[in-house]
Structures are given as structure tokens and as C-alpha cells.
Design a protein around this motif. Structure first.
Motif, short mmCIF file in Angstrom:
data_model
loop_
_atom_site.label_atom_id
_atom_site.label_comp_id
_atom_site.label_asym_id
_atom_site.label_seq_id
_atom_site.Cartn_x
_atom_site.Cartn_y
_atom_site.Cartn_z
N ALA A 42 3.28 -9.79 -12.41
CA ALA A 42 3.72 -9.70 -10.90
C ALA A 42 2.44 -8.76 -10.34
O ALA A 42 1.92 -9.03 -9.18
CB ALA A 42 4.94 -9.12 -10.46
N ILE A 43 2.27 -7.69 -10.79
CA ILE A 43 1.19 -6.96 -10.42
C ILE A 43 0.09 -7.38 -10.34
O ILE A 43 -1.03 -7.54 -9.45
CB ILE A 43 1.06 -5.35 -11.14
N LEU A 44 -0.57 -7.98 -11.44
CA LEU A 44 -1.63 -8.83 -11.53
C LEU A 44 -1.91 -10.03 -10.46
O LEU A 44 -2.92 -10.16 -9.89
CB LEU A 44 -1.90 -9.38 -12.76
N ALA A 98 -2.54 -8.32 -7.10
CA ALA A 98 -3.64 -7.95 -6.93
C ALA A 98 -4.96 -8.86 -7.10
O ALA A 98 -5.81 -8.58 -6.08
CB ALA A 98 -3.98 -6.85 -8.09
N ILE A 99 -4.79 -9.59 -7.63
CA ILE A 99 -5.78 -10.76 -7.60
C ILE A 99 -5.94 -11.58 -6.16
O ILE A 99 -6.98 -11.92 -5.83
CB ILE A 99 -5.60 -11.63 -9.02
N TYR A 100 -4.74 -11.72 -5.85
CA TYR A 100 -4.53 -12.40 -4.70
C TYR A 100 -5.41 -11.31 -3.31
O TYR A 100 -6.23 -12.04 -2.70
CB TYR A 100 -3.21 -12.84 -4.12
N GLU A 101 -5.01 -10.46 -3.55
CA GLU A 101 -5.68 -9.30 -2.44
C GLU A 101 -7.19 -9.40 -2.92
O GLU A 101 -7.79 -9.47 -1.49
CB GLU A 101 -5.03 -7.78 -2.72
N GLU A 140 -4.00 0.89 -6.40
CA GLU A 140 -2.57 0.54 -6.15
C GLU A 140 -1.95 -0.26 -7.28
O GLU A 140 -0.67 0.16 -7.59
CB GLU A 140 -2.55 -0.32 -4.88
N ALA A 141 -2.76 -1.15 -7.83
CA ALA A 141 -2.07 -1.95 -8.98
C ALA A 141 -1.92 -0.86 -10.20
O ALA A 141 -0.42 -1.12 -10.75
CB ALA A 141 -3.00 -3.00 -9.47
N VAL A 142 -2.61 -0.14 -10.39
CA VAL A 142 -2.29 1.02 -11.53
C VAL A 142 -1.23 1.83 -11.38
O VAL A 142 -0.31 2.26 -12.04
CB VAL A 142 -3.79 1.69 -12.15
N GLU A 143 -1.13 2.09 -9.91
CA GLU A 143 0.17 3.25 -9.69
C GLU A 143 1.31 2.34 -9.82
O GLU A 143 2.20 2.97 -10.31
CB GLU A 143 -0.11 3.62 -8.16
N LEU A 144 1.52 1.33 -9.42
CA LEU A 144 2.56 0.61 -9.54
C LEU A 144 2.84 0.18 -11.20
O LEU A 144 3.88 0.18 -11.51
CB LEU A 144 2.28 -1.17 -8.96
N GLY A 194 -7.98 -2.94 -17.04
CA GLY A 194 -8.77 -3.74 -17.86
C GLY A 194 -8.74 -4.96 -17.37
O GLY A 194 -9.87 -5.52 -17.11
N ILE A 195 -7.67 -5.78 -17.07
CA ILE A 195 -7.73 -7.25 -16.60
C ILE A 195 -8.45 -7.29 -15.25
O ILE A 195 -9.51 -8.00 -15.08
CB ILE A 195 -6.30 -7.77 -16.45
N LEU A 196 -8.05 -6.42 -14.35
CA LEU A 196 -8.77 -6.58 -12.89
C LEU A 196 -10.02 -5.93 -12.98
O LEU A 196 -10.84 -6.58 -12.15
CB LEU A 196 -7.88 -5.54 -12.08
#
Length: 133
Positions: A84-86, A89-92, A106-110, A125-127
Motif C-alpha cells: 500500500a505504501i509503495l 508513493a509510486i503514484y505520487e 513520507e513513505a519511510v515514515e509510514l 530501497g524499492i523507491l
């Protein structure tokens, strides 16, 4: 509501939809907004845009995730929280033009707040790999 709180609400709905595998997105979005008492117009618009945008670009987003996994990993192995986080983040990054440093932070914080112990490193790492593409 600030942008981080709005993003967190969107993440919660994406996660919920991952678990439920519901198809009627408009209805789910409205229910989520009502049940979480979200009155902020920007928050409502952001959440709707994120959910519908992720759904519209689902194949491309999943492909980006799969392409950046280790060779022995499959997407089914990723926790629903991390997925869900990925997706958000990818969409944004790819579709909304939000600066990648902001999105990754923000993704890492979530991931720290909702994920497992290694979630923050995994998401980061993925992002980072996707941004390098």
C-alpha cells in the motif's frame, strides 16, 4: 489536516482495499471519508485522486514494483502494508509530480509507523531504485 495526515489517510484506505479486494471504489472512498469524519475538501480530493489514480495505473505501478524486487522475490511476498505504501508513493512520484525526496521520506515514515522492522529499508530501497530508472 496537513499533507502528511492526508497521505496517511489515503494509505489507510489503500491498505483496506488491499485486504478486502473490493471493486466498487467510489462507494468505498465515500464510506471511508464518512467513517473517518474527513471534512477537509483538499483531503477528500487527494484521497479520491490517489485511489482512482492508483486503480487506473495499477498494472504500470505493479510492474515498477516487480521490476525492482530481488530476483527471488514475487509481489505476493510483500506485506500488504508495504504494498500500500509503495503504490501510493509510486503514484505520487510518477503521476503527480511530487518531489521524490518528499515522497520517499513520507513513505519511510509510514513504513516505520505501520510496517514491520525491515519495512522502512525495504520501501526506501524499492523507491530509490524506481527513482534511478
Amino acid at each position: 489536516m496537513n499533507r502528511s495526515e492526508i497521505r496517511e489517510q489515503a494509505f489507510k484506505l489503500i491498505y483496506s482495499l488491499e485486504i478486502q479486494k473490493k471493486e466498487v471504489l467510489e462507494e468505498q472512498i465515500e464510506l471511508f471519508i464518512q467513517n473517518n469524519n474527513i471534512k477537509n475538501k483538499n483531503a477528500m480530493e487527494y484521497i479520491k485522486d490517489a485511489i482512482l489514480g492508483i486503480e487506473k495505473n495499477k498494472e504500470n505501478i505493479i510492474e515498477k514494483i516487480e521490476k525492482n524486487l530481488k530476483s527471488d522475490w514475487k509481489i505476493d511476498r510483500i506485506s500488504k502494508v508495504d504494498l500500500a505504501i509503495l503504490k501510493l508513493a509510486i503514484y505520487e512520484i510518477k503521476y503527480k509530480g511530487v518531489p521524490f525526496k518528499v515522497v520517499i521520506n513520507e513513505a519511510v515514515e509510514l513504513a516505520k509507523k505501520y510496517g514491520e522492522d525491515n519495512s522502512k529499508k525495504f520501501v526506501n530501497g524499492i523507491l530509490a531504485s524506481i527513482v534511478k530508472e
